[in-house]
Motif scaffolding. Structure first.
Motif, PDB file in Angstrom:
ATOM      1  N   LEU A  29       0.831  -1.203   0.000  1.00 38.76           N
ATOM      2  CA  LEU A  29       0.000   0.000   0.000  1.00 38.76           C
ATOM      3  C   LEU A  29       0.866   1.253   0.000  1.00 38.76           C
ATOM      4  O   LEU A  29       0.587   2.211  -0.725  1.00 38.76           O
ATOM      5  CB  LEU A  29      -0.919  -0.003   1.231  1.00 38.76           C
ATOM      6  N   HIS A  30       1.904   1.250   0.815  1.00 42.86           N
ATOM      7  CA  HIS A  30       2.836   2.375   0.878  1.00 42.86           C
ATOM      8  C   HIS A  30       3.494   2.584  -0.485  1.00 42.86           C
ATOM      9  O   HIS A  30       3.553   3.712  -0.993  1.00 42.86           O
ATOM     10  CB  HIS A  30       3.892   2.078   1.943  1.00 42.86           C
ATOM     11  N   HIS A  31       3.967   1.519  -1.088  1.00 40.07           N
ATOM     12  CA  HIS A  31       4.669   1.607  -2.369  1.00 40.07           C
ATOM     13  C   HIS A  31       3.747   2.109  -3.472  1.00 40.07           C
ATOM     14  O   HIS A  31       4.161   2.923  -4.317  1.00 40.07           O
ATOM     15  CB  HIS A  31       5.234   0.234  -2.730  1.00 40.07           C
ATOM     16  N   ALA A  32       2.494   1.651  -3.471  1.00 36.12           N
ATOM     17  CA  ALA A  32       1.552   2.042  -4.521  1.00 36.12           C
ATOM     18  C   ALA A  32       1.160   3.508  -4.417  1.00 36.12           C
ATOM     19  O   ALA A  32       1.021   4.210  -5.428  1.00 36.12           O
ATOM     20  CB  ALA A  32       0.300   1.165  -4.455  1.00 36.12           C
ATOM     21  N   ALA A  33       0.985   3.992  -3.190  1.00 33.77           N
ATOM     22  CA  ALA A  33       0.503   5.360  -3.000  1.00 33.77           C
ATOM     23  C   ALA A  33       1.619   6.393  -2.943  1.00 33.77           C
ATOM     24  O   ALA A  33       1.399   7.561  -3.259  1.00 33.77           O
ATOM     25  CB  ALA A  33      -0.324   5.445  -1.720  1.00 33.77           C
ATOM     26  N   MET A  34       2.793   5.980  -2.505  1.00 32.47           N
ATOM     27  CA  MET A  34       3.905   6.920  -2.304  1.00 32.47           C
ATOM     28  C   MET A  34       5.134   6.480  -3.072  1.00 32.47           C
ATOM     29  O   MET A  34       6.248   6.467  -2.560  1.00 32.47           O
ATOM     30  CB  MET A  34       4.203   7.050  -0.804  1.00 32.47           C
ATOM     31  N   GLY A  35       4.926   6.127  -4.338  1.00 29.71           N
ATOM     32  CA  GLY A  35       6.005   5.593  -5.148  1.00 29.71           C
ATOM     33  C   GLY A  35       7.153   6.541  -5.385  1.00 29.71           C
ATOM     34  O   GLY A  35       8.274   6.102  -5.682  1.00 29.71           O
ATOM     35  N   ASN A  36       6.915   7.840  -5.258  1.00 31.25           N
ATOM     36  CA  ASN A  36       7.976   8.820  -5.466  1.00 31.25           C
ATOM     37  C   ASN A  36       8.716   9.173  -4.177  1.00 31.25           C
ATOM     38  O   ASN A  36       9.653   9.969  -4.201  1.00 31.25           O
ATOM     39  CB  ASN A  36       7.410  10.102  -6.093  1.00 31.25           C
ATOM     40  N   SER A  37       8.273   8.604  -3.052  1.00 33.99           N
ATOM     41  CA  SER A  37       8.947   8.894  -1.785  1.00 33.99           C
ATOM     42  C   SER A  37      10.261   8.125  -1.713  1.00 33.99           C
ATOM     43  O   SER A  37      10.484   7.142  -2.428  1.00 33.99           O
ATOM     44  CB  SER A  37       8.056   8.504  -0.606  1.00 33.99           C
ATOM     45  N   LEU A  38      11.152   8.562  -0.834  1.00 37.49           N
ATOM     46  CA  LEU A  38      12.467   7.928  -0.721  1.00 37.49           C
ATOM     47  C   LEU A  38      12.348   6.458  -0.362  1.00 37.49           C
ATOM     48  O   LEU A  38      12.976   5.599  -0.991  1.00 37.49           O
ATOM     49  CB  LEU A  38      13.308   8.658   0.330  1.00 37.49           C
ATOM     50  N   TRP A  39      11.544   6.135   0.657  1.00 37.09           N
ATOM     51  CA  TRP A  39      11.462   4.743   1.094  1.00 37.09           C
ATOM     52  C   TRP A  39      10.930   3.861  -0.028  1.00 37.09           C
ATOM     53  O   TRP A  39      11.406   2.734  -0.222  1.00 37.09           O
ATOM     54  CB  TRP A  39      10.561   4.618   2.319  1.00 37.09           C
ATOM     55  N   LYS A  41      11.249   4.340  -3.236  1.00 37.28           N
ATOM     56  CA  LYS A  41      12.268   4.204  -4.274  1.00 37.28           C
ATOM     57  C   LYS A  41      13.330   3.172  -3.898  1.00 37.28           C
ATOM     58  O   LYS A  41      14.040   2.673  -4.769  1.00 37.28           O
ATOM     59  CB  LYS A  41      12.913   5.560  -4.551  1.00 37.28           C
ATOM     60  N   LEU A  42      13.443   2.871  -2.621  1.00 38.28           N
ATOM     61  CA  LEU A  42      14.382   1.830  -2.202  1.00 38.28           C
ATOM     62  C   LEU A  42      13.841   0.431  -2.477  1.00 38.28           C
ATOM     63  O   LEU A  42      14.558  -0.556  -2.294  1.00 38.28           O
ATOM     64  CB  LEU A  42      14.717   1.988  -0.715  1.00 38.28           C
ATOM     65  N   GLY A  43      12.583   0.351  -2.883  1.00 33.76           N
ATOM     66  CA  GLY A  43      12.029  -0.918  -3.324  1.00 33.76           C
ATOM     67  C   GLY A  43      11.096  -1.585  -2.331  1.00 33.76           C
ATOM     68  O   GLY A  43      11.139  -1.322  -1.129  1.00 33.76           O
ATOM     69  N   LEU A  44      10.243  -2.448  -2.860  1.00 35.20           N
ATOM     70  CA  LEU A  44       9.264  -3.152  -2.036  1.00 35.20           C
ATOM     71  C   LEU A  44       9.920  -4.059  -0.987  1.00 35.20           C
ATOM     72  O   LEU A  44       9.454  -4.099   0.165  1.00 35.20           O
ATOM     73  CB  LEU A  44       8.323  -3.956  -2.933  1.00 35.20           C
ATOM     74  N   PRO A  45      11.000  -4.786  -1.307  1.00 37.17           N
ATOM     75  CA  PRO A  45      11.657  -5.598  -0.256  1.00 37.17           C
ATOM     76  C   PRO A  45      12.127  -4.747   0.926  1.00 37.17           C
ATOM     77  O   PRO A  45      12.028  -5.175   2.081  1.00 37.17           O
ATOM     78  CB  PRO A  45      12.829  -6.238  -0.998  1.00 37.17           C
ATOM     79  N   ASN A 100      18.393  -5.083   1.684  1.00 34.81           N
ATOM     80  CA  ASN A 100      17.193  -4.981   0.863  1.00 34.81           C
ATOM     81  C   ASN A 100      17.115  -3.672   0.089  1.00 34.81           C
ATOM     82  O   ASN A 100      16.347  -3.564  -0.870  1.00 34.81           O
ATOM     83  CB  ASN A 100      15.946  -5.157   1.731  1.00 34.81           C
ATOM     84  N   ALA A 101      17.888  -2.675   0.510  1.00 39.01           N
ATOM     85  CA  ALA A 101      17.936  -1.398  -0.218  1.00 39.01           C
ATOM     86  C   ALA A 101      18.962  -1.427  -1.341  1.00 39.01           C
ATOM     87  O   ALA A 101      18.900  -0.611  -2.268  1.00 39.01           O
ATOM     88  CB  ALA A 101      18.262  -0.255   0.749  1.00 39.01           C
ATOM     89  N   PHE A 102      19.905  -2.361  -1.283  1.00 41.75           N
ATOM     90  CA  PHE A 102      20.967  -2.467  -2.280  1.00 41.75           C
ATOM     91  C   PHE A 102      20.419  -3.100  -3.559  1.00 41.75           C
ATOM     92  O   PHE A 102      19.613  -4.041  -3.490  1.00 41.75           O
ATOM     93  CB  PHE A 102      22.102  -3.325  -1.711  1.00 41.75           C
ATOM     94  N   PRO A 103      20.790  -2.606  -4.764  1.00 37.41           N
ATOM     95  CA  PRO A 103      21.756  -1.544  -5.046  1.00 37.41           C
ATOM     96  C   PRO A 103      21.123  -0.168  -5.251  1.00 37.41           C
ATOM     97  O   PRO A 103      21.827   0.780  -5.559  1.00 37.41           O
ATOM     98  CB  PRO A 103      22.395  -2.030  -6.345  1.00 37.41           C
ATOM     99  N   ARG A 104      19.790  -0.081  -5.078  1.00 36.14           N
ATOM    100  CA  ARG A 104      19.124   1.202  -5.325  1.00 36.14           C
ATOM    101  C   ARG A 104      19.715   2.331  -4.489  1.00 36.14           C
ATOM    102  O   ARG A 104      19.783   3.478  -4.931  1.00 36.14           O
ATOM    103  CB  ARG A 104      17.626   1.077  -5.042  1.00 36.14           C
ATOM    104  N   ALA A 105      20.126   1.996  -3.262  1.00 33.54           N
ATOM    105  CA  ALA A 105      20.625   3.026  -2.348  1.00 33.54           C
ATOM    106  C   ALA A 105      21.895   3.691  -2.858  1.00 33.54           C
ATOM    107  O   ALA A 105      22.253   4.776  -2.390  1.00 33.54           O
ATOM    108  CB  ALA A 105      20.872   2.428  -0.968  1.00 33.54           C
TER     109      ALA A 105
END
Length: 223
Positions: A29-39, A41-45, A100-105
């Motif tokens: 739900l967080h990812h779908a609604a706030m996809g442009n937020s920092l968290w 962008k670090l990905g669903l995992p 879980n943030a790697f490598p996006r971070a």
């Protein structure tokens, strides 16, 4: 003055405390609604790992709105002491969060924001120290306009008042007209503006004792 808030028992019956088993659904739900937020962008995992760590923290307060199958379709996440909670979560879970943030971070734009993140609580400080904060709130699009967000906000604010908190803080982007209108309708007062992640942000504070919409009712078992 904010208008009176009429509670719908049917909506309240579908709101319950967030549990560990809800972490994956809440992350989606967080990812779908706030996809442009920092968290996000670090990905669903990363988000799944973050919510699993948050929900077991003593300072975390989370509630979900569930359907007839007990599946979360909306949520609110807050804290009795947001600064301390986030510090504890990242100190205790930094290895698994980092994995879980790697490598996006490591992307330059994301890395720059990660380096800016620790200054959030200092930058958003509205003057007096207000540890209680509402951090994230999201619902599936088809639930908008059904007053569910108002109910789940009330549940969080009631809980904070029941636990002895006088005030709660929320920050939002100055350009988010919907969020600003909703907060003002609740009786939140603007306590200052600050720059964060290149956006102008507004810090709002609600006096829980003075709000006619809030009552000292606990619906979240203490950990």
């Amino acid at each position: 003055m904010p208008r009176p808030f009429t509670v719908d028992p049917a909506v309240m019956d579908q709101i319950r405390p967030m549990m560990n088993i809800d972490a994956d659904a809440v992350a989606r739900l967080h990812h779908a609604a706030m996809g442009n937020s920092l968290w996000a962008k670090l990905g669903l995992p990363f988000l799944k790992t973050l919510y699993r760590a948050l929900v077991v923290n003593d300072r975390f307060l989370g509630f979900v709105y569930v359907d007839e199958r007990n599946i979360p379709r909306g949520f609110i996440a807050g804290s009795t002491d947001a600064r301390a909670m986030m510090r504890e979560v990242f100190e205790q879970s930094y290895l698994v969060l980092g994995m879980n943030a790697f490598p996006r971070a490591l992307r330059p734009a994301i890395l720059l924001r990660l380096l800016q993140t620790p200054r959030y609580f200092r930058a958003s400080h509205p003057g007096d120290e207000i540890p209680a904060e509402s951090l994230f709130c999201s619902f599936e699009p088809e639930l908008r306009g059904k007053r569910i967000s108002g109910h789940i906000n009330k549940v969080l604010f009631d809980e904070l008042l029941a636990r002895g908190h006088d005030q709660v803080k929320i920050t939002t982007e100055a350009t988010n007209q919907g969020a600003n209108r909703q907060l003002q309708s609740w009786g939140f007062e603007e306590r200052g503006r600050f720059r964060f992640y290149e956006h102008e942000m507004v810090a709002y504070v609600l006096n829980l004792h003075e709000s006619d919409r809030v009552e000292a009712v606990s619906r979240h078992p203490a950990v």
